[in-house]
Design a protein around this motif. Structure first.
Motif, PDB file in Angstrom:
ATOM      1  N   LEU A 106      10.573   6.798   7.850  1.00  0.00           N
ATOM      2  CA  LEU A 106      10.515   6.378   6.262  1.00  0.00           C
ATOM      3  C   LEU A 106       9.137   5.255   6.255  1.00  0.00           C
ATOM      4  CD1 LEU A 106      14.681   6.124   5.058  1.00  0.00           C
ATOM      5  CD2 LEU A 106      12.818   6.914   4.585  1.00  0.00           C
ATOM      6  N   ALA A 107       8.870   4.328   7.225  1.00  0.00           N
ATOM      7  CA  ALA A 107       8.097   3.698   7.484  1.00  0.00           C
ATOM      8  C   ALA A 107       6.341   4.281   6.786  1.00  0.00           C
ATOM      9  CB  ALA A 107       7.759   3.131   8.180  1.00  0.00           C
ATOM     10  N   VAL A 108       6.819   5.330   7.527  1.00  0.00           N
ATOM     11  CA  VAL A 108       6.009   5.965   8.049  1.00  0.00           C
ATOM     12  C   VAL A 108       6.041   6.704   6.550  1.00  0.00           C
ATOM     13  CG1 VAL A 108       4.728   8.513   8.885  1.00  0.00           C
ATOM     14  CG2 VAL A 108       5.302   6.284  10.468  1.00  0.00           C
ATOM     15  N   MET A 109       6.261   7.320   6.110  1.00  0.00           N
ATOM     16  CA  MET A 109       6.416   8.300   4.511  1.00  0.00           C
ATOM     17  C   MET A 109       6.053   7.485   3.779  1.00  0.00           C
ATOM     18  SD  MET A 109       6.639  10.788   2.765  1.00  0.00           S
ATOM     19  CE  MET A 109       8.133  11.999   3.078  1.00  0.00           C
ATOM     20  N   VAL A 110       6.597   6.509   3.284  1.00  0.00           N
ATOM     21  CA  VAL A 110       5.994   5.296   2.507  1.00  0.00           C
ATOM     22  C   VAL A 110       4.512   4.615   2.587  1.00  0.00           C
ATOM     23  CG1 VAL A 110       6.322   3.133   0.978  1.00  0.00           C
ATOM     24  CG2 VAL A 110       8.872   3.933   2.363  1.00  0.00           C
ATOM     25  N   THR A 111       3.696   4.605   3.846  1.00  0.00           N
ATOM     26  CA  THR A 111       2.922   4.338   4.140  1.00  0.00           C
ATOM     27  C   THR A 111       1.670   5.334   3.852  1.00  0.00           C
ATOM     28  OG1 THR A 111       3.837   2.255   5.992  1.00  0.00           O
ATOM     29  CG2 THR A 111       1.472   3.002   5.838  1.00  0.00           C
ATOM     30  N   ALA A 112       1.596   6.632   4.154  1.00  0.00           N
ATOM     31  CA  ALA A 112       1.314   6.973   4.064  1.00  0.00           C
ATOM     32  C   ALA A 112       1.678   7.412   2.115  1.00  0.00           C
ATOM     33  CB  ALA A 112       1.827   8.867   4.372  1.00  0.00           C
ATOM     34  N   TYR A 113       2.586   8.125   1.382  1.00  0.00           N
ATOM     35  CA  TYR A 113       1.952   8.333   0.044  1.00  0.00           C
ATOM     36  C   TYR A 113       1.412   6.672  -0.445  1.00  0.00           C
ATOM     37  CZ  TYR A 113       6.576   5.907  -1.192  1.00  0.00           C
ATOM     38  OH  TYR A 113       8.251   5.290  -1.516  1.00  0.00           O
ATOM     39  N   ALA A 114       1.539   5.615  -0.118  1.00  0.00           N
ATOM     40  CA  ALA A 114       0.905   4.278  -0.995  1.00  0.00           C
ATOM     41  C   ALA A 114      -0.583   4.266  -0.854  1.00  0.00           C
ATOM     42  CB  ALA A 114       1.804   3.408  -0.240  1.00  0.00           C
ATOM     43  N   ALA A 115      -0.602   4.729   0.638  1.00  0.00           N
ATOM     44  CA  ALA A 115      -2.769   5.422   0.675  1.00  0.00           C
ATOM     45  C   ALA A 115      -2.561   5.888  -0.253  1.00  0.00           C
ATOM     46  CB  ALA A 115      -2.611   5.018   2.074  1.00  0.00           C
ATOM     47  N   LEU A 116      -2.201   7.387  -0.290  1.00  0.00           N
ATOM     48  CA  LEU A 116      -2.648   8.514  -1.011  1.00  0.00           C
ATOM     49  C   LEU A 116      -2.858   8.297  -2.278  1.00  0.00           C
ATOM     50  CD1 LEU A 116      -3.157  11.380  -1.321  1.00  0.00           C
ATOM     51  CD2 LEU A 116      -0.832  12.194  -1.130  1.00  0.00           C
ATOM     52  N   ALA A 117      -1.026   7.410  -2.867  1.00  0.00           N
ATOM     53  CA  ALA A 117      -1.324   6.753  -3.863  1.00  0.00           C
ATOM     54  C   ALA A 117      -2.535   5.931  -4.985  1.00  0.00           C
ATOM     55  CB  ALA A 117      -0.287   6.507  -4.741  1.00  0.00           C
ATOM     56  N   THR A 118      -2.758   5.141  -3.822  1.00  0.00           N
ATOM     57  CA  THR A 118      -3.846   4.122  -4.348  1.00  0.00           C
ATOM     58  C   THR A 118      -4.903   5.265  -4.571  1.00  0.00           C
ATOM     59  OG1 THR A 118      -2.262   2.810  -3.320  1.00  0.00           O
ATOM     60  CG2 THR A 118      -5.468   2.083  -3.502  1.00  0.00           C
ATOM     61  N   CYS A 119      -5.325   5.974  -3.087  1.00  0.00           N
ATOM     62  CA  CYS A 119      -6.961   6.674  -4.066  1.00  0.00           C
ATOM     63  C   CYS A 119      -6.725   7.570  -4.788  1.00  0.00           C
ATOM     64  CB  CYS A 119      -6.795   7.674  -1.862  1.00  0.00           C
ATOM     65  SG  CYS A 119      -7.854   8.362  -2.077  1.00  0.00           S
ATOM     66  N   LEU A 120      -6.261   8.502  -4.796  1.00  0.00           N
ATOM     67  CA  LEU A 120      -6.330   8.761  -6.599  1.00  0.00           C
ATOM     68  C   LEU A 120      -5.949   7.920  -7.450  1.00  0.00           C
ATOM     69  CD1 LEU A 120      -3.640  11.307  -4.970  1.00  0.00           C
ATOM     70  CD2 LEU A 120      -5.608  11.814  -5.221  1.00  0.00           C
ATOM     71  N   MET A 121      -5.046   7.046  -7.523  1.00  0.00           N
ATOM     72  CA  MET A 121      -4.992   6.454  -8.825  1.00  0.00           C
ATOM     73  C   MET A 121      -6.446   5.195  -8.705  1.00  0.00           C
ATOM     74  SD  MET A 121      -4.026   5.156 -11.395  1.00  0.00           S
ATOM     75  CE  MET A 121      -4.318   2.486 -11.789  1.00  0.00           C
ATOM     76  N   ALA A 122      -7.722   5.500  -7.911  1.00  0.00           N
ATOM     77  CA  ALA A 122      -8.804   4.208  -7.764  1.00  0.00           C
ATOM     78  C   ALA A 122     -10.101   5.980  -7.809  1.00  0.00           C
ATOM     79  CB  ALA A 122      -9.089   4.470  -6.283  1.00  0.00           C
ATOM     80  N   MET A 123      -9.609   7.279  -7.524  1.00  0.00           N
ATOM     81  CA  MET A 123     -10.280   8.379  -8.505  1.00  0.00           C
ATOM     82  C   MET A 123      -9.997   8.653 -10.093  1.00  0.00           C
ATOM     83  SD  MET A 123      -9.823  10.467  -4.702  1.00  0.00           S
ATOM     84  CE  MET A 123     -11.960  11.566  -5.012  1.00  0.00           C
ATOM     85  N   ALA A 124      -8.938   8.354 -10.217  1.00  0.00           N
ATOM     86  CA  ALA A 124      -8.724   8.913 -11.694  1.00  0.00           C
ATOM     87  C   ALA A 124      -9.735   7.844 -12.067  1.00  0.00           C
ATOM     88  CB  ALA A 124      -6.644   8.131 -12.098  1.00  0.00           C
ATOM     89  N   LEU A 125      -9.065   6.509 -12.136  1.00  0.00           N
ATOM     90  CA  LEU A 125      -9.787   5.709 -12.426  1.00  0.00           C
ATOM     91  C   LEU A 125     -11.177   5.571 -12.398  1.00  0.00           C
ATOM     92  CD1 LEU A 125      -8.363   2.110 -11.725  1.00  0.00           C
ATOM     93  CD2 LEU A 125      -8.170   3.403 -13.424  1.00  0.00           C
ATOM     94  N   VAL A 126     -12.095   6.273 -11.545  1.00  0.00           N
ATOM     95  CA  VAL A 126     -13.414   6.669 -11.856  1.00  0.00           C
ATOM     96  C   VAL A 126     -13.677   8.008 -12.391  1.00  0.00           C
ATOM     97  CG1 VAL A 126     -15.275   7.813 -10.312  1.00  0.00           C
ATOM     98  CG2 VAL A 126     -13.994   5.671  -9.641  1.00  0.00           C
TER      99      VAL A 126
END
Length: 334
Positions: free
Chosen positions: A130-150
Motif C-alpha cells: 500500500l505504501a508503494v501504491m499511495v506513493t505512486a498515485y500521489a506522484a502521478l496525481a501531482t504531475c497531472l495536476m501541474a500539467m492541468a494548471l499549465v
C-alpha cells in the motif's frame, strides 16, 4: 528469547506523512479528471478506492508483534518457574496435575503469540505494498495536476493553443502509462489481500483448535452477535463507498463522481492537519465522530459513541451494545 518486536512509535513519522499524502492526492486528481479524460477518471477511482495510511497499518502491526513478544515472554517465564520448583518439596498427584496444567497454559500462550505474529506479518506485508501504491498515485496525481494548471491558461489564448494541445497530448500519455502501473499494483493488492485474509483466517482456526485441545474452548456462538453487528456496519459503508466511486470503465464519460473524491480528500486532509497541529499525532481527536458519533465525510452515518463513564451521552447518539465492540481497545497490550 525475543522476536525483536519493532517500536510502534518508530512509524509515527511515516503515519503522519501518509495522513497528508493520500488525501492530498485525492484533491489533486480532480482537475486532471475534468481536463484529460477517461484515464484520469480511472486514476481517480483507484486513488479513491485506496485511500489509506500505510504508516498507521504498520504501527498496528508493530503492536501485534509486541503483543506476541509479551505472550512468548510469559510462556517462557511460566516454564522457567515450573522447572525451578523443588521436586522434593512438592510431589504427588496434585503436583503432577499442576505441572500438566502449567504445560497447557504455556502452550496456549505460545499459540496466541504465534497467531499475533501471523497478524503482524499480514499487516506489515499489505502495508508495504500500500505504501508503494499511495506513493505512486500521489506522484502521478501531482504531475497531472501541474500539467492541468499549465494547460488551461495556454488553451485560453489563440497564440498558445498549439502548446496547450502538446501539453494535453503529453498528459494523456502520462495518464495512460501511470494508469497501467496503478492497475498492476491494484491487482497485486487484491490478490495479496485475499491471500493474507486466508492466511490469517487459517491461523485463527488453527489457534482455536490448539487452544481447545489445551482446555481453553472458545464457543463460536459467543461471537455471532459482535461479528454480525460489525459486518453489517462494514458492508453498509462499503456499499456507500462503491456507489460514490468514479466510473472505472474504459469508454465512459468522466461524470461527476470524482468530485466526491476531491471533497473527501479535502475533508480528511483538514482533519489530519488539525490533529497534527494540535498534538503532533494522528489520533482522531479532531474527528467529528468523537463528538457526534457520525463521520459523513467518510460515509459513516451510524451515531455510535463510546461515552466515558460519568459523562453525559451526546444528544442524538446512542451507545454501542456492550457485546458489539471493545470500547477501549488497548493496542499496546500494556
Amino acid at each position: 528469547m525475543s522476536i525483536g518486536a519493532p517500536d510502534p512509535k518508530s512509524f509515527q513519522g511515516m503515519m503522519d506523512a501518509f495522513a497528508m499524502v493520500a488525501p492530498a492526492a485525492a484533491v489533486e486528481i480532480v482537475l486532471p479528471a475534468f481536463t484529460f479524460g477517461p484515464s484520469c477518471t480511472q486514476i481517480a477511482r483507484i486513488i479513491y478506492m485506496n485511500q489509506c495510511n500505510p504508516g498507521q497499518i504498520m504501527m498496528v502491526g508493530a503492536f501485534w508483534f509486541q503483543l506476541a513478544e509479551k505472550y512468548i515472554t510469559a510462556g517462557k517465564d511460566l516454564e522457567g518457574e515450573v522447572a525451578a520448583m523443588d521436586a522434593e518439596a512438592w510431589e504427588g498427584d496434585d503436583c503432577d496435575a499442576f505441572v500438566d496444567q502449567s504445560g497447557k497454559v504455556s502452550m496456549q500462550l505460545f499459540t496466541i503469540a504465534s497467531f499475533a505474529i501471523q497478524v503482524g506479518l499480514g499487516l506489515f506485508t499489505i502495508a508495504a505494498l500500500l505504501a508503494v501504491m499511495v506513493t505512486a498515485y500521489a506522484a502521478l496525481a501531482t504531475c497531472l495536476m501541474a500539467m492541468a494548471l499549465v494547460y488551461w491558461p495556454l488553451q485560453a489564448f489563440p497564440l498558445t493553443a498549439a502548446a496547450a494541445v502538446a501539453v494535453r497530448t503529453a498528459a494523456m500519455a502520462i495518464a495512460a502509462t501511470g494508469l497501467g502501473i496503478l492497475q498492476t499494483i491494484d491487482t497485486a493488492l487484491d490478490a495479496l489481500g485475499n491471500g493474507l485474509a486466508a492466511f490469517i483466517g487459517g491461523g485463527m482456526t488453527a489457534s482455536w483448535a490448539v487452544l481447545a485441545t489445551q482446555g481453553n474452548v472458545v464457543n463460536p456462538l459467543d461471537l455471532v452477535g459482535p461479528t454480525a453487528f460489525n459486518m453489517a456496519n462494514g458492508f453498509a459503508q462499503l456499499g456507500l463507498r462503491n456507489a460514490l466511486a468514479p466510473s472505472g470503465g474504459k469508454h465512459v464519460a468522466g461524470g461527476l463522481g470524482h468530485l466526491f473524491v476531491g471533497g473527501q480528500g479535502a475533508y480528511n486532509f483538514g482533519l489530519n492537519a488539525n490533529d497534527l497541529a494540535g498534538n503532533g499525532d494522528i489520533d482522531g481527536k479532531e474527528d467529528p465522530r468523537g463528538t457526534y458519533g457520525i463521520d459523513p465525510g467518510n460515509l459513516d452515518f451510524i451515531p455510535f459513541v463510546d461515552t466515558p463513564e460519568g459523562q453525559e451521552e451526546p444528544t442524538g447518539t446512542w451507545e454501542k451494545p456492550t457485546w458489539a465492540d471493545d470500547a477501549a481497545p488497548n493496542w499496546s497490550g500494556s
